[in-house]
Design a protein around this motif. Structure first.
Motif, mmCIF file in Angstrom:
data_model
loop_
_atom_site.group_PDB
_atom_site.id
_atom_site.type_symbol
_atom_site.label_atom_id
_atom_site.label_comp_id
_atom_site.label_asym_id
_atom_site.label_seq_id
_atom_site.Cartn_x
_atom_site.Cartn_y
_atom_site.Cartn_z
ATOM 1 N N LEU A 1 50.183 -7.302 16.488
ATOM 2 C CA LEU A 1 50.416 -6.891 17.895
ATOM 3 C C LEU A 1 51.200 -8.229 18.507
ATOM 4 O O LEU A 1 50.772 -9.570 18.181
ATOM 5 N N LYS A 2 52.024 -7.928 19.418
ATOM 6 C CA LYS A 2 52.774 -8.842 20.089
ATOM 7 C C LYS A 2 53.055 -8.804 21.570
ATOM 8 O O LYS A 2 52.580 -7.603 22.111
ATOM 9 N N VAL A 3 53.406 -9.644 22.266
ATOM 10 C CA VAL A 3 53.549 -9.594 23.790
ATOM 11 C C VAL A 3 54.802 -9.096 24.105
ATOM 12 O O VAL A 3 55.829 -10.077 23.577
ATOM 13 N N GLY A 4 55.487 -8.173 24.791
ATOM 14 C CA GLY A 4 56.969 -8.067 25.081
ATOM 15 C C GLY A 4 56.936 -8.487 26.441
ATOM 16 O O GLY A 4 56.158 -8.532 27.196
ATOM 17 N N LEU A 5 58.133 -8.582 27.069
ATOM 18 C CA LEU A 5 58.547 -8.963 28.398
ATOM 19 C C LEU A 5 59.752 -8.376 29.094
ATOM 20 O O LEU A 5 60.669 -8.111 28.413
ATOM 21 N N SER A 6 59.448 -7.600 29.978
ATOM 22 C CA SER A 6 60.367 -6.817 30.754
ATOM 23 C C SER A 6 60.637 -7.368 32.500
ATOM 24 O O SER A 6 59.428 -7.757 32.952
ATOM 25 N N ASP A 7 61.638 -7.309 32.712
ATOM 26 C CA ASP A 7 61.821 -7.850 34.133
ATOM 27 C C ASP A 7 61.362 -6.635 35.070
ATOM 28 O O ASP A 7 61.320 -6.820 36.379
ATOM 29 N N LYS A 8 61.415 -5.396 34.666
ATOM 30 C CA LYS A 8 60.571 -4.234 35.314
ATOM 31 C C LYS A 8 58.782 -4.168 35.478
ATOM 32 O O LYS A 8 58.625 -3.769 36.532
ATOM 33 N N ILE A 9 58.295 -4.405 34.498
ATOM 34 C CA ILE A 9 56.961 -4.453 34.304
ATOM 35 C C ILE A 9 56.052 -5.649 33.942
ATOM 36 O O ILE A 9 54.846 -5.559 34.118
ATOM 37 N N GLY A 10 56.903 -6.592 33.595
ATOM 38 C CA GLY A 10 56.269 -7.810 33.241
ATOM 39 C C GLY A 10 55.922 -7.706 31.633
ATOM 40 O O GLY A 10 56.437 -7.307 30.902
ATOM 41 N N SER A 11 54.734 -8.354 31.450
ATOM 42 C CA SER A 11 54.109 -8.578 30.090
ATOM 43 C C SER A 11 53.703 -7.348 29.590
ATOM 44 O O SER A 11 53.028 -6.542 30.362
ATOM 45 N N TYR A 12 53.950 -6.926 28.763
ATOM 46 C CA TYR A 12 53.250 -5.502 28.101
ATOM 47 C C TYR A 12 52.986 -5.861 26.521
ATOM 48 O O TYR A 12 53.688 -6.892 25.817
ATOM 49 N N LEU A 13 52.337 -4.944 26.076
ATOM 50 C CA LEU A 13 51.915 -5.092 24.401
ATOM 51 C C LEU A 13 52.902 -4.229 23.270
ATOM 52 O O LEU A 13 53.256 -3.069 23.956
ATOM 53 N N THR A 14 53.182 -4.875 22.429
ATOM 54 C CA THR A 14 54.000 -4.236 21.448
ATOM 55 C C THR A 14 53.163 -4.066 19.972
ATOM 56 O O THR A 14 52.448 -5.137 19.744
ATOM 57 N N ASP A 15 53.701 -3.385 18.936
ATOM 58 C CA ASP A 15 53.329 -3.475 17.743
ATOM 59 C C ASP A 15 54.307 -4.760 17.208
ATOM 60 O O ASP A 15 55.045 -5.251 17.770
ATOM 61 N N GLY A 16 54.051 -4.866 15.747
ATOM 62 C CA GLY A 16 54.994 -5.958 15.081
ATOM 63 C C GLY A 16 56.296 -5.730 15.305
ATOM 64 O O GLY A 16 57.322 -6.817 15.100
ATOM 65 N N ASP A 17 56.835 -4.437 15.370
ATOM 66 C CA ASP A 17 58.323 -4.260 15.404
ATOM 67 C C ASP A 17 58.781 -4.251 16.974
ATOM 68 O O ASP A 17 60.057 -3.863 17.100
ATOM 69 N N GLY A 18 58.031 -4.501 17.701
ATOM 70 C CA GLY A 18 58.568 -4.376 19.291
ATOM 71 C C GLY A 18 58.468 -3.065 19.928
ATOM 72 O O GLY A 18 58.937 -2.894 20.956
ATOM 73 N N ASN A 19 57.633 -2.180 19.213
ATOM 74 C CA ASN A 19 57.367 -0.760 19.854
ATOM 75 C C ASN A 19 56.381 -0.761 20.979
ATOM 76 O O ASN A 19 55.282 -1.384 20.600
ATOM 77 N N THR A 20 56.574 -0.276 22.176
ATOM 78 C CA THR A 20 55.712 -0.187 23.111
ATOM 79 C C THR A 20 54.497 0.542 23.035
ATOM 80 O O THR A 20 54.357 1.601 22.207
ATOM 81 N N LEU A 21 53.115 -0.270 23.463
ATOM 82 C CA LEU A 21 51.892 0.593 23.291
ATOM 83 C C LEU A 21 51.570 0.654 24.492
ATOM 84 O O LEU A 21 51.622 0.070 25.671
ATOM 85 N N TYR A 22 50.800 2.053 24.653
ATOM 86 C CA TYR A 22 50.448 2.604 26.153
ATOM 87 C C TYR A 22 48.795 2.794 25.904
ATOM 88 O O TYR A 22 48.106 2.778 24.994
ATOM 89 N N ARG A 23 48.515 2.732 27.176
ATOM 90 C CA ARG A 23 47.035 3.314 27.413
ATOM 91 C C ARG A 23 46.816 4.530 28.203
ATOM 92 O O ARG A 23 47.854 4.839 29.070
ATOM 93 N N PHE A 24 45.655 5.232 28.212
ATOM 94 C CA PHE A 24 45.657 6.500 28.813
ATOM 95 C C PHE A 24 44.499 6.374 29.764
ATOM 96 O O PHE A 24 43.238 6.027 29.605
ATOM 97 N N ASP A 25 44.757 7.007 31.159
ATOM 98 C CA ASP A 25 43.542 6.626 31.976
ATOM 99 C C ASP A 25 42.627 7.604 31.815
ATOM 100 O O ASP A 25 41.301 7.218 32.157
ATOM 101 N N ASN A 26 42.746 8.734 31.174
ATOM 102 C CA ASN A 26 41.662 9.750 30.774
ATOM 103 C C ASN A 26 40.584 9.166 29.747
ATOM 104 O O ASN A 26 39.596 9.603 29.751
ATOM 105 N N ASP A 27 41.039 7.873 29.044
ATOM 106 C CA ASP A 27 39.983 7.302 28.202
ATOM 107 C C ASP A 27 39.116 6.629 28.797
ATOM 108 O O ASP A 27 39.049 6.504 30.090
ATOM 109 N N SER A 28 38.263 5.828 28.127
ATOM 110 C CA SER A 28 37.422 4.885 28.606
ATOM 111 C C SER A 28 37.284 3.557 27.833
ATOM 112 O O SER A 28 37.649 3.711 26.639
ATOM 113 N N ASN A 29 36.975 2.400 28.392
ATOM 114 C CA ASN A 29 36.637 1.363 27.554
ATOM 115 C C ASN A 29 35.262 0.772 27.624
ATOM 116 O O ASN A 29 34.978 -0.008 26.608
ATOM 117 N N MET A 30 34.643 1.550 28.391
ATOM 118 C CA MET A 30 33.016 1.069 28.289
ATOM 119 C C MET A 30 32.076 2.332 28.382
ATOM 120 O O MET A 30 31.803 2.824 29.483
#
Length: 208
Positions: A88-117
Protein backbone atom coordinates in the motif's frame (compact mmCIF):
# COMPACT_ATOMS: atom_id res chain seq x y z
CA UNK A 1 81.08 48.38 -44.45
CA UNK A 2 82.10 45.41 -42.36
CA UNK A 3 80.51 46.77 -39.18
CA UNK A 4 76.93 46.92 -40.51
CA UNK A 5 77.28 43.42 -41.92
CA UNK A 6 78.50 42.17 -38.56
CA UNK A 7 75.62 43.79 -36.75
CA UNK A 8 73.17 42.37 -39.27
CA UNK A 9 74.65 38.90 -38.91
CA UNK A 10 74.52 39.10 -35.14
CA UNK A 11 70.91 40.31 -35.21
CA UNK A 12 69.95 37.46 -37.51
CA UNK A 13 71.70 34.99 -35.22
CA UNK A 14 69.87 36.29 -32.14
CA UNK A 15 66.55 36.10 -33.97
CA UNK A 16 67.31 32.55 -35.02
CA UNK A 17 68.23 31.58 -31.48
CA UNK A 18 65.00 33.08 -30.16
CA UNK A 19 63.05 31.22 -32.78
CA UNK A 20 64.77 27.95 -31.97
CA UNK A 21 64.26 28.56 -28.28
CA UNK A 22 60.60 29.36 -28.72
CA UNK A 23 59.89 26.33 -30.94
CA UNK A 24 62.04 24.15 -28.73
CA UNK A 25 59.96 25.11 -25.72
CA UNK A 26 56.89 23.70 -27.43
CA UNK A 27 58.24 20.78 -29.40
CA UNK A 28 61.87 20.22 -28.51
CA UNK A 29 61.78 20.12 -24.73
CA UNK A 30 58.57 18.44 -23.57
CA UNK A 31 59.79 18.63 -19.97
CA UNK A 32 59.18 22.36 -20.07
CA UNK A 33 55.47 21.98 -20.93
CA UNK A 34 54.64 18.74 -19.20
CA UNK A 35 51.39 19.07 -17.27
CA UNK A 36 51.51 17.40 -13.96
CA UNK A 37 48.63 15.02 -13.40
CA UNK A 38 46.64 15.85 -10.31
CA UNK A 39 44.59 13.10 -8.74
CA UNK A 40 41.43 14.12 -6.94
CA UNK A 41 40.34 11.66 -4.27
CA UNK A 42 36.61 11.81 -3.61
CA UNK A 43 35.33 10.21 -0.46
CA UNK A 44 31.81 8.86 -0.94
CA UNK A 45 29.51 8.70 2.07
CA UNK A 46 28.90 5.27 3.47
CA UNK A 47 25.51 3.87 2.47
CA UNK A 48 22.93 4.17 5.20
CA UNK A 49 21.62 0.80 6.22
CA UNK A 50 17.84 0.62 5.96
CA UNK A 51 16.41 -1.54 8.70
CA UNK A 52 14.13 -4.33 7.50
CA UNK A 53 10.42 -3.84 8.13
CA UNK A 54 9.10 -5.22 11.39
CA UNK A 55 5.72 -6.70 12.16
CA UNK A 56 3.59 -3.93 13.64
CA UNK A 57 0.33 -5.84 13.87
CA UNK A 58 -1.05 -9.33 13.31
CA UNK A 59 -4.62 -10.29 12.41
CA UNK A 60 -4.88 -14.06 12.59
CA UNK A 61 -2.44 -15.26 9.91
CA UNK A 62 -1.98 -11.90 8.19
CA UNK A 63 0.99 -9.78 9.24
CA UNK A 64 0.95 -5.99 8.79
CA UNK A 65 4.45 -4.53 8.64
CA UNK A 66 5.90 -1.17 9.61
CA UNK A 67 6.95 -0.18 6.10
CA UNK A 68 7.82 -1.35 2.59
CA UNK A 69 9.21 -4.79 1.96
CA UNK A 70 12.99 -5.15 1.69
CA UNK A 71 12.39 -7.73 -1.05
CA UNK A 72 10.63 -7.22 -4.41
CA UNK A 73 6.89 -7.85 -4.16
CA UNK A 74 5.37 -9.28 -7.31
CA UNK A 75 1.72 -8.34 -7.74
CA UNK A 76 -0.67 -11.10 -8.73
CA UNK A 77 -4.05 -10.77 -10.43
CA UNK A 78 -6.68 -9.62 -7.95
CA UNK A 79 -8.74 -12.79 -8.07
CA UNK A 80 -9.67 -15.18 -5.28
CA UNK A 81 -8.07 -15.84 -2.94
CA UNK A 82 -5.85 -12.81 -3.62
CA UNK A 83 -2.13 -12.20 -3.28
CA UNK A 84 -0.13 -13.37 -0.28
CA UNK A 85 1.83 -10.08 -0.36
CA UNK A 86 0.18 -6.67 -0.72
CA UNK A 87 1.79 -3.24 -0.86
CA UNK A 88 0.00 0.00 0.00
CA UNK A 89 1.33 3.44 -0.90
CA UNK A 90 0.17 7.04 -0.88
CA UNK A 91 -0.46 8.91 -4.12
CA UNK A 92 -0.77 12.67 -4.45
CA UNK A 93 -3.18 14.53 -6.70
CA UNK A 94 -3.49 18.28 -7.13
CA UNK A 95 -7.26 17.70 -7.42
CA UNK A 96 -8.05 15.53 -4.40
CA UNK A 97 -4.87 15.54 -2.29
CA UNK A 98 -3.42 12.36 -0.76
CA UNK A 99 -5.04 9.04 -1.57
CA UNK A 100 -4.24 5.38 -1.19
CA UNK A 101 -2.90 3.12 -3.96
CA UNK A 102 -1.60 -0.39 -4.33
CA UNK A 103 2.09 -1.06 -4.95
CA UNK A 104 1.72 -0.28 -8.66
CA UNK A 105 0.05 3.09 -8.06
CA UNK A 106 -3.51 1.98 -8.86
CA UNK A 107 -6.16 3.99 -7.01
CA UNK A 108 -8.09 2.38 -4.16
CA UNK A 109 -11.65 3.41 -3.27
CA UNK A 110 -14.12 3.11 -0.39
CA UNK A 111 -17.89 2.66 -0.54
CA UNK A 112 -20.21 4.75 1.64
CA UNK A 113 -22.68 1.85 1.89
CA UNK A 114 -20.07 -0.25 3.69
CA UNK A 115 -19.31 0.19 7.37
CA UNK A 116 -16.13 0.30 9.40
CA UNK A 117 -17.53 -0.33 12.90
CA UNK A 118 -17.64 -3.25 12.53
CA UNK A 119 -15.93 -3.62 9.15
CA UNK A 120 -18.35 -4.91 6.53
CA UNK A 121 -18.27 -5.12 2.73
CA UNK A 122 -21.62 -4.80 0.96
CA UNK A 123 -20.35 -4.76 -2.65
CA UNK A 124 -20.80 -8.30 -3.92
CA UNK A 125 -21.87 -10.05 -7.10
CA UNK A 126 -22.26 -7.67 -10.05
CA UNK A 127 -21.09 -4.78 -7.90
CA UNK A 128 -17.76 -6.53 -7.29
CA UNK A 129 -17.21 -6.90 -11.03
CA UNK A 130 -17.26 -3.12 -11.39
CA UNK A 131 -15.51 -2.54 -8.08
CA UNK A 132 -13.10 -5.47 -7.52
CA UNK A 133 -12.01 -5.74 -3.87
CA UNK A 134 -8.35 -5.64 -2.92
CA UNK A 135 -7.84 -9.14 -1.55
CA UNK A 136 -5.21 -10.57 0.77
CA UNK A 137 -4.65 -14.33 0.92
CA UNK A 138 -4.00 -16.04 4.24
CA UNK A 139 -1.30 -16.46 5.37
CA UNK A 140 -0.35 -13.05 4.04
CA UNK A 141 1.74 -9.92 4.49
CA UNK A 142 0.75 -6.28 4.00
CA UNK A 143 3.45 -3.63 3.58
CA UNK A 144 2.13 -0.06 3.94
CA UNK A 145 4.22 3.00 3.13
CA UNK A 146 3.04 6.37 4.43
CA UNK A 147 0.13 4.72 6.23
CA UNK A 148 -0.17 3.89 9.92
CA UNK A 149 0.07 0.08 10.00
CA UNK A 150 -2.26 0.02 12.99
CA UNK A 151 -5.05 1.21 10.67
CA UNK A 152 -4.56 -1.68 8.24
CA UNK A 153 -6.45 -4.97 8.47
CA UNK A 154 -8.89 -7.12 6.56
CA UNK A 155 -12.51 -8.22 6.65
CA UNK A 156 -13.97 -11.53 5.50
CA UNK A 157 -16.33 -11.14 2.56
CA UNK A 158 -19.54 -13.06 1.82
CA UNK A 159 -17.62 -15.40 -0.50
CA UNK A 160 -15.05 -16.23 2.16
CA UNK A 161 -12.20 -14.15 0.70
CA UNK A 162 -10.39 -11.51 2.77
CA UNK A 163 -10.53 -7.85 1.76
CA UNK A 164 -7.97 -5.27 2.87
CA UNK A 165 -9.34 -2.52 5.12
CA UNK A 166 -8.08 0.92 6.16
CA UNK A 167 -9.41 2.09 9.51
CA UNK A 168 -12.04 -0.61 9.07
CA UNK A 169 -13.19 0.51 5.60
CA UNK A 170 -12.94 -2.16 2.88
CA UNK A 171 -11.02 -0.91 -0.17
CA UNK A 172 -11.68 -1.55 -3.86
CA UNK A 173 -10.38 -0.94 -7.36
CA UNK A 174 -12.52 0.58 -10.11
CA UNK A 175 -12.77 -1.35 -13.37
CA UNK A 176 -12.89 1.94 -15.29
CA UNK A 177 -9.35 2.84 -14.18
CA UNK A 178 -6.75 1.61 -16.67
CA UNK A 179 -3.50 3.29 -15.60
CA UNK A 180 -1.77 4.14 -12.33
CA UNK A 181 -3.09 7.44 -11.01
CA UNK A 182 -6.46 7.21 -12.78
CA UNK A 183 -9.35 8.60 -10.73
CA UNK A 184 -12.22 7.67 -12.99
CA UNK A 185 -14.23 6.22 -10.11
CA UNK A 186 -14.06 9.35 -7.99
CA UNK A 187 -17.47 10.53 -6.83
CA UNK A 188 -19.54 7.96 -8.79
CA UNK A 189 -23.16 8.07 -7.53
CA UNK A 190 -21.77 10.23 -4.74
CA UNK A 191 -20.90 7.09 -2.75
CA UNK A 192 -17.55 5.98 -4.22
CA UNK A 193 -14.44 7.96 -3.33
CA UNK A 194 -10.70 7.38 -3.36
CA UNK A 195 -9.73 6.48 0.18
CA UNK A 196 -7.25 8.70 1.99
CA UNK A 197 -4.38 7.32 4.13
CA UNK A 198 -6.54 7.35 7.28
CA UNK A 199 -9.52 5.58 5.72
CA UNK A 200 -11.56 8.72 5.07
CA UNK A 201 -13.06 10.05 1.86
CA UNK A 202 -11.13 12.31 -0.47
CA UNK A 203 -12.99 15.39 -1.78
CA UNK A 204 -14.98 15.27 -5.03
CA UNK A 205 -13.24 16.23 -8.23
CA UNK A 206 -13.59 19.93 -9.03
CA UNK A 207 -16.69 20.63 -11.08
CA UNK A 208 -18.48 17.46 -10.01
Amino acid sequence: MRLPKLILSTSFLVTALITVTACGSVAGTPQAVKIKNVEHVVTLPSPVAVPPPTVAKTQKRVQIFSGPSDQPVVATPNIAPGSHDVQLKVGLSDKIGSYLTDGDGNTLYRFDNDSNMPPKSTCNGECAKTWPPLLIASPGKIFPTGVDPQLIGYVERADGTCQVTVNGWPVYYYSGDHNPGDLNGQGIKNVWFAVNPTGGKTPPLPGK
